[in-house]
Structure formats: C-alpha cells, structure tokens
Design a protein around this motif. Structure first.
Motif, PDB file in Angstrom:
ATOM      1  N   SER A  79       0.880  -1.187   0.000  1.00  0.00           N
ATOM      2  CA  SER A  79       0.000   0.000   0.000  1.00  0.00           C
ATOM      3  C   SER A  79       0.908   1.225   0.000  1.00  0.00           C
ATOM      4  O   SER A  79       2.085   1.146   0.370  1.00  0.00           O
ATOM      5  N   ALA A  80       0.381   2.350  -0.434  1.00  0.00           N
ATOM      6  CA  ALA A  80       1.207   3.575  -0.553  1.00  0.00           C
ATOM      7  C   ALA A  80       1.667   4.047   0.828  1.00  0.00           C
ATOM      8  O   ALA A  80       2.779   4.520   1.006  1.00  0.00           O
ATOM      9  N   ASP A  81       0.811   3.798   1.849  1.00  0.00           N
ATOM     10  CA  ASP A  81       1.130   4.381   3.168  1.00  0.00           C
ATOM     11  C   ASP A  81       1.839   3.397   4.092  1.00  0.00           C
ATOM     12  O   ASP A  81       1.856   3.579   5.299  1.00  0.00           O
ATOM     13  N   GLY A  82       2.348   2.288   3.537  1.00  0.00           N
ATOM     14  CA  GLY A  82       3.118   1.360   4.371  1.00  0.00           C
ATOM     15  C   GLY A  82       2.251   0.513   5.288  1.00  0.00           C
ATOM     16  O   GLY A  82       2.759  -0.241   6.107  1.00  0.00           O
ATOM     17  N   GLU A  83       0.906   0.659   5.146  1.00  0.00           N
ATOM     18  CA  GLU A  83       0.024  -0.215   5.940  1.00  0.00           C
ATOM     19  C   GLU A  83      -0.031  -1.597   5.289  1.00  0.00           C
ATOM     20  O   GLU A  83       0.880  -1.964   4.550  1.00  0.00           O
TER      21      GLU A  83
END
Ligand SMILES: OCN(O)CCCc1ccccc1
Ligand code: NI
Length: 185
Positions: A79-83
């Motif tokens: 995911s883009a946000d590292g989640e």
C-alpha cells in the motif's frame, strides 16, 4: 533464496510456454517454491536487502520466471502508506472469471524482471477483475480486484500463458488508448 540469477530472461523458451496446471496437494518442492517466490518479493521491496543482493524491486513473480512451468505466481502489492499490502498471496491455477469493459494502464507503462530493457507504451488491461484462484493449501478464492492490484495480477497471469507485457503494446501508437480507459498513476 531467489536472486536475479535465478530469474530467466527473454529468449528462454519457458517464458513463452503455456505453464502446467498445478494439482493438489502441491509437492513439498512446489510449496517451498511458493515460499521462496514471496520471500523474493519481500526482499526486493526492502531497500537494504535489495541493495545487498542487487535485487530489482518486484510486485509479482511467476513460476515460469524461475524456469518452473507451473501455474503459480506470488503477488505482493504494497500500500502507498506502508500499511497492509493491497494484495498479498500466491495464486495457483488463477482464472479471470469476469472483468470490466473499462480498461486501464499504468501511466509509466510496465516493466518485467525477465525483460532487461525499457519498452515504452501503455499496457491496456481490464481495470476491474473477478479472479478465481487456489492458494498453496488448495483453498479456492474468488476475489474482486481493481486498478493497480488488478493490473499486477493480470501481468502475472499472462506469464502463466507465455505472454509478456509488451505483447499488449500497439507499437504504432504506444500511448494511445480508448477514451473510456483509465490511466493509473
Ligand atoms: O512478472 C513480474 N515481474 O516481471 C515484475 C514486475 C511486475 C509488474 C510491473 C508493472 C506492472 C505490473 C506488474
Ligand atoms: Ni513480469
């Protein structure tokens, strides 16, 4: 562990072959390969490990790319946000059972770990797919994917049928696409 030397390149016939459907239960060797393929993706997405072992970052890896002509591919779309990843699993005997009419292509085009050159152009794929596949334990999954995860899975499924991303590029008009198709960043 899998490194770049294990990944076959254009010219190796396995890349242009129809891979064999898997039968369950998978052999221990096939389960080990699934583990190793996913481990490669994780390593390739870790800057320190990728640097140490000179790995090209990958969001997918299909068994034919390590010269195993079997319908199995590991997918790890971060995911883009590292989640949590947008999609993470090893897909066995995958089949796209339905898809959108609307197409989509990555604005940057595509690349491939088995292709050591840039091939510019939009790779137009289905924007949304319903994918039926089996996991390494033989459990059947039916999932809907859209945009980037859908594009990555289509790229991997292509590998199982001897298709490479640039087969989809119209070399006369590489950056032309239908009005209603989406360009994804
Ligand atoms: O087959 C996996 N592989 O060669 C790594 C790159 C995967 C990939 C790259 C761009 C768009 C979709 C999928
Ligand atoms: Ni590829």
């Amino acid at each position: 562990m899998i490194t770049m030397k294990n990944i076959i390149r254009e010219g190796n016939n396995t890349l242009r072959s129809e891979a064999k459907k898997a039968t369950f239960p998978l052999s221990d060797e096939q389960r080990q390969l699934a583990h190793d393929m996913m481990e490669f993706l994780e390593n390739s997405q870790d800057p320190k490990i990728a640097e140490k072992y000179q790995l090209r970052a990958g969001v997918g890896l299909a068994a034919p790319q390590v010269d195993v002509s079997l319908q199995m591919a590991s997918v790890l779309v971060p995911s883009a946000d590292g989640e949590a990843p947008l999609f993470k699993d090893t897909i066995v005997n995958p089949v796209i059972i339905s898809h959108s009419v609307q197409g989509a292509a990555l604005s940057e085009g595509e690349g491939c770990l088995s292709v050591d050159r840039d091939v510019p152009g939009y790779v137009v794929r289905h924007d949304r797919i319903t994918l039926r596949y089996y996991d390494v334990d033989g459990n059947q999954h039916k999932i809907r994917l859209k945009n980037y995860p859908a594009i990555v899975c289509q790229h991997e499924i292509d590998h199982l049928h001897g298709v490479l991303f640039y087969d989809h590029i119209d070399h006369d008009h590489p950056f032309t696409m239908e009005n209603e198709d989406l360009v994804i960043d």
